[in-house]
Enzyme design. Structure first.
Site, PDB file in Angstrom:
ATOM      1  CE1 TYR A   1      16.685 -28.050  52.034  1.00 44.19           C
ATOM      2  CE2 TYR A   1      16.219 -30.375  51.654  1.00 44.19           C
ATOM      3  CZ  TYR A   1      16.876 -29.214  51.300  1.00 44.19           C
ATOM      4  OH  TYR A   1      17.726 -29.212  50.212  1.00 44.19           O
ATOM      5  N   GLY A   2      10.705 -28.717  53.578  1.00 46.91           N
ATOM      6  CA  GLY A   2       9.678 -29.371  52.777  1.00 46.91           C
ATOM      7  C   GLY A   2       9.671 -28.828  51.373  1.00 46.91           C
TER       8      GLY A   2
ATOM      9  CB  SER B   1     -18.706 -28.071  22.103  1.00 46.82           C
ATOM     10  OG  SER B   1     -19.505 -28.280  23.257  1.00 46.82           O
TER      11      SER B   1
ATOM     12  CG  HIS C   1       0.496 -18.557  54.918  1.00 45.29           C
ATOM     13  ND1 HIS C   1      -0.326 -17.694  54.229  1.00 45.29           N
ATOM     14  CD2 HIS C   1      -0.327 -19.300  55.715  1.00 45.29           C
ATOM     15  CE1 HIS C   1      -1.590 -17.918  54.579  1.00 45.29           C
ATOM     16  NE2 HIS C   1      -1.605 -18.879  55.492  1.00 45.29           N
TER      17      HIS C   1
ATOM     18  CB  SER D   1      13.900 -33.005  55.944  1.00 44.23           C
ATOM     19  OG  SER D   1      12.546 -33.258  55.651  1.00 44.23           O
TER      20      SER D   1
END
Length: 337
Positions: free
Chosen positions: A26-27, A253, A109, A54
């Protein structure tokens, strides 16, 4: 685009609304996934250890909280959003005993699947849904009726519809509003690690620190060197973020652009490119993963040493003083409103 992109009309939310999803962790991502899944009509249970800090937060937000093992036993879909280094033990101890045939194992992931640290049984779906943004942004965009693009991949299709289930999950957290890009666990893991190591974290931090050192060693004031090498980086990155490198060059620039085009390739030359290729090779071969896992199991001695050395770099003390002059940086960048 050369990749397949899927949107709301391509995803069937009904595939996930009739199932229970366990969000393990639960991050940053965990809270965003859980709350958005719930708001999309999905039955959600959070898996957290009994002593997790958490737990109260998740319960205050109206979510059911169980231990990881209890959540895994109850759920049809298990999304693992714990840190990479914690996932293998978490899977072995709390998830694998409850991973019955027909269930689905999801990841945010691909690290543990790509490098064989977790090896699910053949009779479960294995998929990934990875939003390309931090959790607070994923949640904010969902609440605003928008979304954050995400990557979707299937490693194992036991049910015959693992990709459809992953798309439904992506839709439930707002991902298909912006677009879900089809990828593989291998591609996501290897490119993610390379970006972190060679460009976004390792490369950028080393470039900033080295530039600061060159200026201060040449006798320039650390405060001025900090502004030129670190502070103003945000201005440039914001322009690139909004419209690519071309937008950045259009906005600076002519003097800056000429220096960029004529000197930049001398800083990042063919030798640097070869070293970047070597880093990618270590990622693809599994050398980095083996090194990191061994480092973690040994108690992270090198990691702790390098972290302390970097924290002691003169740029940190200089920056700390200068940021005291900047009222606009008092607010944490992760604070949303």
């Amino acid at each position: 685009m050369s990749v397949e992109v899927f949107y709301d009309d391509d995803a069937d939310l009904g595939l996930i609304q009739g199932r229970t999803v366990a969000v393990i962790g639960y991050g940053s991502q965990g809270h965003a996934h859980a709350l958005s899944l719930r708001d999309s009509g999905v039955d959600v249970v959070i898996g957290l250890p009994a002593g997790s800090k958490s737990r109260p937060k998740a319960e205050e937000q109206g979510l059911r909280v169980r231990t990881p093992a209890e959540a895994a036993a109850e759920a049809d879909i298990i999304m693992i959003l714990a840190p990479d280094t914690a996932q293998r033990a978490l899977y072995t101890e709390s998830i694998a005993p409850h991973l019955a045939a027909g269930k689905a194992l999801f990841f945010g992931h691909g690290f543990n699947i790509r490098y064989g640290l977790i090896q699910p049984p053949a009779d479960v779906d294995v998929a990934m849904v990875a939003p390309k943004g931090p959790g607070h942004l994923v949640r904010r965009q969902y609440v605003d009726g928008k979304g954050v693009p995400c990557l979707v991949a299937v490693e194992q299709d036991a049910s015959g519809n693992a990709f459809g289930l992953a798309l439904a999950y992506a839709k439930a957290i707002g991902g298909t509003r912006a677009g879900a890009i089809r990828t593989t666990f291998t591609e996501e893991t290897e490119t993610d690690l390379f970006g972190e190591q060679a460009v976004l974290c390792g490369g950028a931090a080393a470039l900033v620190q080295t530039g600061f050192e060159v200026l201060t060693e040449a006798g320039y004031a650390p405060e001025v060197a900090y502004f030129e090498c670190l502070h103003e980086l945000k201005l440039i990155v914001d322009l690139m973020y909004e419209g690519g490198i071309a937008r950045m060059r259009y906005s600076i620039s002519d003097t800056a652009e000429y220096g960029d085009l004529s000197r930049g390739p001398r800083v990042i030359d063919s030798q640097v490119k070869e070293r970047m290729r070597a880093i990618l090779g270590e990622i693809r071969s599994g050398e980095f993963a083996r090194e990191w896992v061994a480092e973690d199991e040994a108690g992270r001695p090198n990691f702790a040493k390098w972290r302390a050395e970097s924290a002691a770099h003169p740029i940190e003390e200089t920056g700390s003083k200068l940021r005291g002059m900047m009222s606009w940086v008092d607010r944490p960048i992760t604070e949303t409103a």
